[in-house]
Design an enzyme around this catalytic site. Structure first.
Site: not given
Length: 315
Positions: A10, A133, A135-136, A154-157, A160, A245
């Protein structure tokens, strides 16, 4: 496998950092000089659906396989020779023709608590806004603190962390492993306990995926048997729990003094209930240990599933 050995990855900063680590490790294992690394073991950047769609939870757009699908297609088409994934993003079942060839040594599997104003999760005030983001993580946080307000992040580090700095959240939760690999560990205020925040199956580990039946000389050098054993147990549990998810599940295996201890849990999405089982594998040295570890995961996951029933979020 002959040169070049093309690595599919990625395009995010974390993915490129992790793939760069594996690029150098494969190069060392194959005796490639640093100056020749980019040509002999090139990184092939691939944009996944999970990277393109940032405004919705993964459960709304097809699940975590959206981080691996396009890279796996490139593997099957012969455009790349090995894929580097975060293990927690890899679905329970491998696509036909592909396999996980190596599992390198794991990083810290814990979740990280990050906040500008609060030193720990327990310090959050009543009604604080927590960004995640996962659920856990949402379910585990609400199980401890039902007063918290959970909002999607969400999004990259970098994205965030910027949203936290901008005041959108009182705190956020991220994987410690990714922050460590990026050199961002200084932002961590608290590394959350493995008991309260049982990690996602495979969290902190990487998966090196190849085409089935292709022998690669670097595999033995990069595979870490104890990490692979622990991950096999956790992914067995994920398979039994139909982990995706849309389900809040955790699984973590620890190995010490010749045995493996696996803990598995499922939670109601709102944190109102959690079901947990634990068990041990007493021999981690036998030739069948990995299969036995997966079997332990399947058994414990099955027991949790039987107790919890269907806890999937309906779309």
């Amino acid at each position: 496998m002959t040169f070049p050995i093309r690595i599919g990855t990625r395009r995010s900063k974390l993915a490129l950092t992790q793939s760069g680590m594996m690029q150098r490790a494969i190069g060392r294992a194959m005796g490639v000089a640093d100056a020749d690394l980019a040509e002999a073991v090139p990184l092939v950047e691939i944009v996944t659906t999970g990277d393109r769609v940032q405004d919705r939870r993964l459960l709304e757009i097809g699940g975590k396989a959206l981080f691996t699908k396009e890279i796996e297609e490139a593997l099957l088409d012969g455009r790349v020779d090995v894929a580097v994934h975060s293990m927690k993003d890899v679905p329970a079942e491998q696509p036909p023709g592909l396999c996980i060839a190596a599992v390198p040594e794991r990083e810290d599997p814990r979740d990280a608590f990050i906040s500008t104003n609060f030193a720990s999760f327990d310090d959050l005030p009543m009604g604080a806004v927590l960004g995640t983001a996962s659920l856990r993580r949402q379910a585990q946080a609400l199980a401890l603190r039902p007063d918290l307000k959970i909002e999607m992040l969400r999004g990259n580090v970098d994205t965030r962390l910027k949203r936290l700095a901008d005041g959108d959240f009182d705190a956020i939760l991220l994987a410690t492993s990714g922050l460590n690999r990026l050199g961002f560990d200084a932002v961590i205020r608290e590394r959350l306990s493995l008991d309260a925040f049982l990690p996602a199956p495979g969290q902190g580990a990487l998966a090196l995926q190849t085409r089935e039946g292709e022998s690669a000389a670097w595999v033995a050098a990069l595979n870490h048997p104890l990490t692979a054993l622990a991950v096999a147990a956790e992914r067995g549990a994920m398979t039994a729990l139909e982990g995706s998810c849309r389900t809040a599940i955790g699984a973590h295996a620890e190995i010490g003094e010749g045995h493996l201890r696996l803990t598995v849990e499922m939670l109601a999405p709102d944190g109102s209930a959690r079901w947990r089982r634990a068990g041990e594998l007493v021999d981690v040295t036998s030739a069948e240990a990995e299969e036995a570890a997966r079997g332990l995961g399947l058994r414990l996951g099955g027991e949790v599933h039987a107790a919890a029933g269907d806890q999937r979020i309906d779309l």
